[in-house]
Scaffold this motif. Structure first.
Motif, PDB file in Angstrom:
ATOM      1  N   HIS A   1       0.880  -1.172   0.000  1.00  0.00           N
ATOM      2  CA  HIS A   1       0.000   0.000   0.000  1.00  0.00           C
ATOM      3  C   HIS A   1       0.911   1.212   0.000  1.00  0.00           C
ATOM      4  O   HIS A   1       1.639   1.447   0.960  1.00  0.00           O
ATOM      5  N   VAL A   2       0.890   1.948  -1.109  1.00  0.00           N
ATOM      6  CA  VAL A   2       1.775   3.103  -1.286  1.00  0.00           C
ATOM      7  C   VAL A   2       0.931   4.362  -1.256  1.00  0.00           C
ATOM      8  O   VAL A   2      -0.073   4.470  -1.976  1.00  0.00           O
TER       9      VAL A   2
ATOM     10  N   THR B   1       5.656  -2.071 -12.740  1.00  0.00           N
ATOM     11  CA  THR B   1       5.698  -0.633 -12.461  1.00  0.00           C
ATOM     12  C   THR B   1       4.282  -0.100 -12.345  1.00  0.00           C
ATOM     13  O   THR B   1       3.404  -0.461 -13.135  1.00  0.00           O
ATOM     14  N   VAL B   2       4.080   0.735 -11.314  1.00  0.00           N
ATOM     15  CA  VAL B   2       2.772   1.326 -11.044  1.00  0.00           C
ATOM     16  C   VAL B   2       2.987   2.799 -10.726  1.00  0.00           C
ATOM     17  O   VAL B   2       3.879   3.147  -9.945  1.00  0.00           O
ATOM     18  N   THR B   3       2.180   3.670 -11.323  1.00  0.00           N
ATOM     19  CA  THR B   3       2.255   5.098 -11.036  1.00  0.00           C
ATOM     20  C   THR B   3       1.241   5.447  -9.961  1.00  0.00           C
ATOM     21  O   THR B   3       0.066   5.080 -10.057  1.00  0.00           O
TER      22      THR B   3
ATOM     23  N   GLY C   1      -2.660  10.690  -3.684  1.00  0.00           N
ATOM     24  CA  GLY C   1      -2.693   9.415  -4.379  1.00  0.00           C
ATOM     25  C   GLY C   1      -2.307   8.247  -3.493  1.00  0.00           C
ATOM     26  O   GLY C   1      -1.440   8.375  -2.622  1.00  0.00           O
ATOM     27  N   ASP C   2      -2.969   7.137  -3.695  1.00  0.00           N
ATOM     28  CA  ASP C   2      -2.539   5.904  -3.038  1.00  0.00           C
ATOM     29  C   ASP C   2      -2.931   4.733  -3.917  1.00  0.00           C
ATOM     30  O   ASP C   2      -3.876   4.815  -4.707  1.00  0.00           O
ATOM     31  N   ARG C   3      -2.145   3.662  -3.812  1.00  0.00           N
ATOM     32  CA  ARG C   3      -2.394   2.461  -4.602  1.00  0.00           C
ATOM     33  C   ARG C   3      -2.137   1.226  -3.757  1.00  0.00           C
ATOM     34  O   ARG C   3      -1.152   1.162  -3.021  1.00  0.00           O
ATOM     35  N   MET C   4      -3.023   0.243  -3.898  1.00  0.00           N
ATOM     36  CA  MET C   4      -2.791  -1.100  -3.376  1.00  0.00           C
ATOM     37  C   MET C   4      -2.203  -1.875  -4.550  1.00  0.00           C
ATOM     38  O   MET C   4      -2.813  -1.896  -5.625  1.00  0.00           O
TER      39      MET C   4
ATOM     40  N   ILE D   1       4.963   3.695   2.614  1.00  0.00           N
ATOM     41  CA  ILE D   1       4.626   2.361   2.137  1.00  0.00           C
ATOM     42  C   ILE D   1       4.345   1.428   3.310  1.00  0.00           C
ATOM     43  O   ILE D   1       4.951   1.571   4.374  1.00  0.00           O
ATOM     44  N   ALA D   2       3.428   0.496   3.099  1.00  0.00           N
ATOM     45  CA  ALA D   2       3.153  -0.569   4.068  1.00  0.00           C
ATOM     46  C   ALA D   2       3.043  -1.874   3.292  1.00  0.00           C
ATOM     47  O   ALA D   2       2.560  -1.904   2.159  1.00  0.00           O
ATOM     48  N   VAL D   3       3.516  -2.962   3.917  1.00  0.00           N
ATOM     49  CA  VAL D   3       3.383  -4.301   3.349  1.00  0.00           C
ATOM     50  C   VAL D   3       2.293  -5.009   4.142  1.00  0.00           C
ATOM     51  O   VAL D   3       2.380  -5.101   5.365  1.00  0.00           O
ATOM     52  N   VAL D   4       1.270  -5.501   3.431  1.00  0.00           N
ATOM     53  CA  VAL D   4       0.118  -6.120   4.081  1.00  0.00           C
ATOM     54  C   VAL D   4      -0.089  -7.514   3.497  1.00  0.00           C
ATOM     55  O   VAL D   4      -0.057  -7.694   2.275  1.00  0.00           O
ATOM     56  N   ARG D   5      -0.284  -8.473   4.396  1.00  0.00           N
ATOM     57  CA  ARG D   5      -0.611  -9.846   3.970  1.00  0.00           C
ATOM     58  C   ARG D   5      -2.021 -10.168   4.451  1.00  0.00           C
ATOM     59  O   ARG D   5      -2.365  -9.943   5.623  1.00  0.00           O
ATOM     60  N   VAL D   6      -2.837 -10.702   3.562  1.00  0.00           N
ATOM     61  CA  VAL D   6      -4.197 -11.092   3.907  1.00  0.00           C
ATOM     62  C   VAL D   6      -4.153 -12.489   4.501  1.00  0.00           C
ATOM     63  O   VAL D   6      -3.642 -13.425   3.888  1.00  0.00           O
ATOM     64  N   GLY D   7      -4.679 -12.637   5.735  1.00  0.00           N
ATOM     65  CA  GLY D   7      -4.764 -13.930   6.395  1.00  0.00           C
ATOM     66  C   GLY D   7      -3.510 -14.438   7.008  1.00  0.00           C
ATOM     67  O   GLY D   7      -2.470 -14.065   7.034  1.00  0.00           O
TER      68      GLY D   7
END
Length: 110
Positions: free
Chosen positions: A37-38, A65-67, A73-76, A104-110
């Motif tokens: 999540h940026v 690559t993601v803008t 702005g934020d993007r998952m 930035i955050a690193v997220v794991r589902v479950g």
């Protein structure tokens, strides 16, 4: 280059902790249920690049690559499976450019 911790999303939710992105990039542990999540509060858009270090059947895989838009702005981004993004040591590389006011955050589902 900082190692970003993975935060686990549970059914009751989480309040993710965000880190300022590193100037030379950061590392994280990829996986089938892992997302980045940026957030970009800077005045210019930022490009997030997640490196794909390997090949598939001898063919190089293009980096992801993601803008992320400027200001609010934020993007998952993800999922980011290990089979595509992990280096030999199990970690993955992510670089943002520019880095001003980008977290930035690193997220794991479950």
């Amino acid at each position: 280059m900082a190692a970003l911790p993975t935060q686990v999303l549970t059914p009751t939710g989480i309040a993710p902790t965000y880190a300022a992105v590193g100037g030379s990039g950061d590392t994280f542990t990829p996986g089938d249920h892992v997302f980045l999540h940026v957030k970009n509060a800077g005045g210019a858009s930022t490009t997030v690049t997640v490196t794909t270090p390997g090949t598939v059947e001898g063919l190089a895989v293009s980096d992801l690559t993601v803008t992320v838009p400027a200001s609010t702005g934020d993007r998952m981004i993800g999922p980011l499976p290990s089979r595509l993004f992990a280096r030999a040591d199990g970690q993955a590389d992510v670089v943002c450019s520019p880095t001003t006011s980008v977290t930035i955050a690193v997220v794991r589902v479950g």
